[in-house]
Write an enzyme that holds these catalytic residues in place. Structure first.
Site, short mmCIF file in Angstrom:
data_model
loop_
_atom_site.label_atom_id
_atom_site.label_comp_id
_atom_site.label_asym_id
_atom_site.label_seq_id
_atom_site.Cartn_x
_atom_site.Cartn_y
_atom_site.Cartn_z
N ARG A 56 28.96 33.21 -7.04
CA ARG A 56 28.77 33.57 -5.49
C ARG A 56 28.84 32.15 -5.06
NH1 ARG A 56 25.02 37.07 -5.36
NH2 ARG A 56 24.93 36.94 -2.48
N ARG A 84 18.16 41.02 -4.98
CA ARG A 84 19.25 42.08 -4.26
C ARG A 84 19.76 42.69 -6.11
NH1 ARG A 84 22.70 40.56 0.09
NH2 ARG A 84 24.30 40.09 -1.60
N ARG A 116 14.89 37.17 -3.14
CA ARG A 116 15.43 37.78 -2.63
C ARG A 116 15.30 38.69 -3.61
NH1 ARG A 116 21.23 37.49 1.18
NH2 ARG A 116 21.75 37.24 -0.95
N LYS A 137 22.51 33.78 6.93
CA LYS A 137 22.69 35.21 8.36
C LYS A 137 22.55 36.30 8.50
CE LYS A 137 26.22 35.08 5.78
NZ LYS A 137 25.67 34.45 4.19
N ARG A 139 35.24 34.68 4.96
CA ARG A 139 35.16 34.00 3.39
C ARG A 139 35.68 33.84 3.30
NH1 ARG A 139 29.71 37.06 1.48
NH2 ARG A 139 28.01 35.73 2.25
O1 C5P Z 1 27.38 38.67 2.57
P1 C5P Z 1 26.92 39.30 0.86
O2 C5P Z 1 26.11 37.90 0.64
O3 C5P Z 1 26.05 40.26 1.24
O4 C5P Z 1 28.11 40.04 0.34
C1 C5P Z 1 27.71 40.58 -0.98
C2 C5P Z 1 29.22 40.38 -1.65
O5 C5P Z 1 30.08 41.31 -0.91
C3 C5P Z 1 29.75 39.26 -1.17
O6 C5P Z 1 29.55 38.32 -3.20
C4 C5P Z 1 31.45 39.65 -2.06
O7 C5P Z 1 31.32 39.63 -3.81
C5 C5P Z 1 31.45 40.79 -1.38
N1 C5P Z 1 31.82 40.23 0.03
C6 C5P Z 1 33.31 39.32 -0.08
N2 C5P Z 1 33.98 39.20 0.71
C7 C5P Z 1 33.13 39.06 2.51
C8 C5P Z 1 31.99 39.11 2.48
C9 C5P Z 1 31.52 39.68 1.17
O8 C5P Z 1 34.15 40.02 -1.32
N3 C5P Z 1 33.70 38.87 3.37
MG MG Z 2 23.62 38.58 3.62
#
Ligand code: C5P
Ligand code: MG
Length: 187
Positions: free
Chosen positions: A143, A132, A130, A16, A91
């Protein structure tokens, strides 16, 4: 021109963020990544960031009310008038319902949901590569489990609304982007 109000969907590691960076080169709309907003808040050690960190470090989702509040504030900013691109939100179904309500209030209906579909078996390796801070072996497993469970109802939700465009996200970045462009230009 009609506003381009987009949601980018897909499991963690589906691409994404990568596609979003390419989309904004062509369509000048703000890229709203809830993950990026959380990471910035954590780096600045704000109250919200410290709260979010408790969940993010475990690979859990931040509570819906926190995340919904952040998105609502952001979508109320004037730079979203010509469009916006949400990445990592919604999400959960609760987040999707809250988004519907806020977009109705703001009079900014969604134009499309682009769903980057990648088989979960490919994602752990992508996330590890990645590298991170939250992309370590323990949190990745959780996750993916959490997000896989949440993803199917979201796909159904947007499918039922006729907004969903699914792209095979397992291919090369540029091939995926070519499909993304085709969809966006046809909207
Ligand atoms: O989207 P991304 O993977 O960068 O998000 C990192 C973390 O932020 C997720 O693993 C989650 O813990 C938190 N997150 C969330 N709810 C969302 C987007 C991200 O809790 N809608
Ligand atoms: Mg992302």
């Amino acid at each position: 021109m009609m506003a381009l109000n987009l949601v980018l969907m897909g499991l963690p590691g589906a691409g994404k963020g990568t596609q979003a960076e390419k989309i904004i080169e062509e369509f000048a709309i703000p890229h709203i990544s809830t993950g990026d907003i959380f990471r910035e808040a954590m780096a600045n050690e704000t109250a919200m960031g410290l709260e979010a960190k408790k969940f993010i470090d475990k690979g859990e989702l931040v509570p819906d009310d926190v995340t919904v509040g952040i998105v609502k504030d952001r979508l109320s900013q004037p730079d979203t008038e010509a469009g916006f691109m949400l990445d990592g939100f919604p999400r959960t179904l609760v987040q999707a319902e809250a988004l519907e309500t806020m977009l109705k209030e703001l009079n900014k209906p969604l134009t499309a949901v682009i769903n980057f579909d990648v088989d979960p078996s490919l994602l752990a390796a992508r996330l590890l590569a990645r590298g991170r801070a939250d992309d370590n072996e323990e949190t990745i497993k959780n996750r993916l489990e959490v997000n896989i469970k949440m993803n199917a109802p979201l796909v159904d939700f947007y499918q039922a609304k006729g907004l969903l465009h699914t792209i095979d996200g397992a291919r090369d970045i540029d091939v995926v982007f070519a499909d993304t462009q085709t969809i966006l230009k046809a909207l």
